[in-house]
Design a protein around this motif. Structure first.
Motif, PDB file in Angstrom:
ATOM      1  N   MET A   1       0.850  -1.178   0.000  1.00  0.00           N
ATOM      2  CA  MET A   1       0.000   0.000   0.000  1.00  0.00           C
ATOM      3  C   MET A   1       0.898   1.244   0.000  1.00  0.00           C
ATOM      4  O   MET A   1       1.885   1.307   0.718  1.00  0.00           O
ATOM      5  N   LYS A   2       0.542   2.235  -0.794  1.00  0.00           N
ATOM      6  CA  LYS A   2       1.305   3.465  -0.892  1.00  0.00           C
ATOM      7  C   LYS A   2       1.040   4.358   0.315  1.00  0.00           C
ATOM      8  O   LYS A   2      -0.091   4.512   0.760  1.00  0.00           O
ATOM      9  N   LYS A  33     -19.894   3.789  -4.997  1.00  0.00           N
ATOM     10  CA  LYS A  33     -19.646   3.964  -6.423  1.00  0.00           C
ATOM     11  C   LYS A  33     -20.963   4.144  -7.174  1.00  0.00           C
ATOM     12  O   LYS A  33     -21.932   3.445  -6.912  1.00  0.00           O
ATOM     13  N   SER A  40     -15.435  12.978 -10.082  1.00  0.00           N
ATOM     14  CA  SER A  40     -14.112  12.558  -9.605  1.00  0.00           C
ATOM     15  C   SER A  40     -12.975  13.378 -10.197  1.00  0.00           C
ATOM     16  O   SER A  40     -11.882  13.382  -9.656  1.00  0.00           O
ATOM     17  N   ASN A  46      -7.835   9.533  -6.015  1.00  0.00           N
ATOM     18  CA  ASN A  46      -8.385   8.551  -6.945  1.00  0.00           C
ATOM     19  C   ASN A  46      -9.548   7.813  -6.273  1.00  0.00           C
ATOM     20  O   ASN A  46      -9.379   6.745  -5.695  1.00  0.00           O
ATOM     21  N   TRP A  47     -10.739   8.410  -6.361  1.00  0.00           N
ATOM     22  CA  TRP A  47     -11.934   7.854  -5.731  1.00  0.00           C
ATOM     23  C   TRP A  47     -12.265   6.471  -6.285  1.00  0.00           C
ATOM     24  O   TRP A  47     -12.626   5.573  -5.531  1.00  0.00           O
ATOM     25  N   ILE A  48     -12.165   6.303  -7.592  1.00  0.00           N
ATOM     26  CA  ILE A  48     -12.519   5.033  -8.226  1.00  0.00           C
ATOM     27  C   ILE A  48     -11.618   3.921  -7.712  1.00  0.00           C
ATOM     28  O   ILE A  48     -12.080   2.828  -7.377  1.00  0.00           O
ATOM     29  N   LYS A  49     -10.325   4.204  -7.604  1.00  0.00           N
ATOM     30  CA  LYS A  49      -9.386   3.204  -7.089  1.00  0.00           C
ATOM     31  C   LYS A  49      -9.721   2.845  -5.640  1.00  0.00           C
ATOM     32  O   LYS A  49      -9.751   1.675  -5.267  1.00  0.00           O
ATOM     33  N   GLU A  50      -9.962   3.844  -4.812  1.00  0.00           N
ATOM     34  CA  GLU A  50     -10.269   3.590  -3.404  1.00  0.00           C
ATOM     35  C   GLU A  50     -11.566   2.804  -3.246  1.00  0.00           C
ATOM     36  O   GLU A  50     -11.673   1.945  -2.376  1.00  0.00           O
ATOM     37  N   SER A  52     -12.614   0.619  -5.218  1.00  0.00           N
ATOM     38  CA  SER A  52     -12.416  -0.745  -5.715  1.00  0.00           C
ATOM     39  C   SER A  52     -11.926  -1.705  -4.634  1.00  0.00           C
ATOM     40  O   SER A  52     -12.003  -2.918  -4.808  1.00  0.00           O
ATOM     41  N   TYR A  53     -11.436  -1.184  -3.517  1.00  0.00           N
ATOM     42  CA  TYR A  53     -10.955  -2.028  -2.414  1.00  0.00           C
ATOM     43  C   TYR A  53     -12.149  -2.389  -1.522  1.00  0.00           C
ATOM     44  O   TYR A  53     -12.676  -1.543  -0.802  1.00  0.00           O
ATOM     45  N   ARG A  56     -12.243  -1.467   2.275  1.00  0.00           N
ATOM     46  CA  ARG A  56     -12.197  -0.063   2.691  1.00  0.00           C
ATOM     47  C   ARG A  56     -13.572   0.587   2.618  1.00  0.00           C
ATOM     48  O   ARG A  56     -14.411   0.211   1.813  1.00  0.00           O
TER      49      ARG A  56
END
Length: 59
Positions: A1-2, A33, A40, A46-50, A52-53, A56
């Motif tokens: 994780m970054k 979503k 966005s 990056n809302w879409i990336k977040e 996708s988890y 979270r």
């Protein structure tokens, strides 16, 4: 994780104007979503990336 490299100056219960000290009523709700009224491309996040988890929650 970054790792996120930001400084949090203090935690508050609402949005606060740091110059005047004025606070504003704040409502924090879970975001899902596909909700309407969301753009966005106006965020440096990056809302879409977040979203996708599955482990979270995004607010």
């Amino acid at each position: 994780m970054k790792e996120i490299d930001i400084e949090i100056d203090k935690l508050t219960n609402s949005i606060e104007n740091i110059i005047s000290g004025e606070t504003f009523s704040t409502l924090i709700l879970p975001f899902k979503k596909g909700e309407k009224g969301f753009s966005s491309n106006k965020w440096v996040f990056n809302w879409i990336k977040e979203l996708s988890y599955s482990e979270r929650n995004v607010y």
